[in-house]
Design a protein around this motif. Structure first.
Motif, PDB file in Angstrom:
ATOM      1  N   LEU A  23       0.821  -1.201   0.000  1.00 14.16           N
ATOM      2  CA  LEU A  23       0.000   0.000   0.000  1.00 14.16           C
ATOM      3  C   LEU A  23       0.856   1.252   0.000  1.00 14.16           C
ATOM      4  O   LEU A  23       1.887   1.305   0.679  1.00 14.16           O
ATOM      5  CB  LEU A  23      -0.897   0.035   1.240  1.00 14.16           C
TER       6      LEU A  23
ATOM      7  N   ALA B  68      -3.368   5.235   0.553  1.00 17.27           N
ATOM      8  CA  ALA B  68      -4.246   4.064   0.636  1.00 17.27           C
ATOM      9  C   ALA B  68      -4.272   3.513   2.061  1.00 17.27           C
ATOM     10  O   ALA B  68      -5.333   3.139   2.567  1.00 17.27           O
ATOM     11  CB  ALA B  68      -3.792   2.984  -0.343  1.00 17.27           C
TER      12      ALA B  68
ATOM     13  N   ILE C  86      -7.872  -5.123  -0.348  1.00 11.20           N
ATOM     14  CA  ILE C  86      -7.005  -5.091   0.841  1.00 11.20           C
ATOM     15  C   ILE C  86      -7.493  -6.113   1.860  1.00 11.20           C
ATOM     16  O   ILE C  86      -6.702  -6.865   2.427  1.00 11.20           O
ATOM     17  CB  ILE C  86      -6.968  -3.677   1.448  1.00 11.20           C
TER      18      ILE C  86
END
Length: 48
Positions: free
Chosen positions: A6, A10, A29
């Motif tokens: 990430l 994010a 995610i």
């Protein structure tokens, strides 16, 4: 194996449940087997 790295935005949007993070990204995610964050992201967060 599904791995993600990430970026800083994010990560911040994910942990703060920010609406700027698209639902599809949040789902990716959450379903990833491994999620990584760069040490540089921690530095960026520290200087904000």
């Amino acid at each position: 194996m599904n791995k993600l790295l990430l970026d800083t935005h994010a990560f911040i949007w994910f942990v703060s449940n920010d609406a700027n993070l698209p639902v599809s990204t949040r789902e990716q995610i959450e379903s990833a087997e491994a999620v990584f964050l760069s040490i540089a992201s921690l530095w960026e967060i520290a200087i904000i």
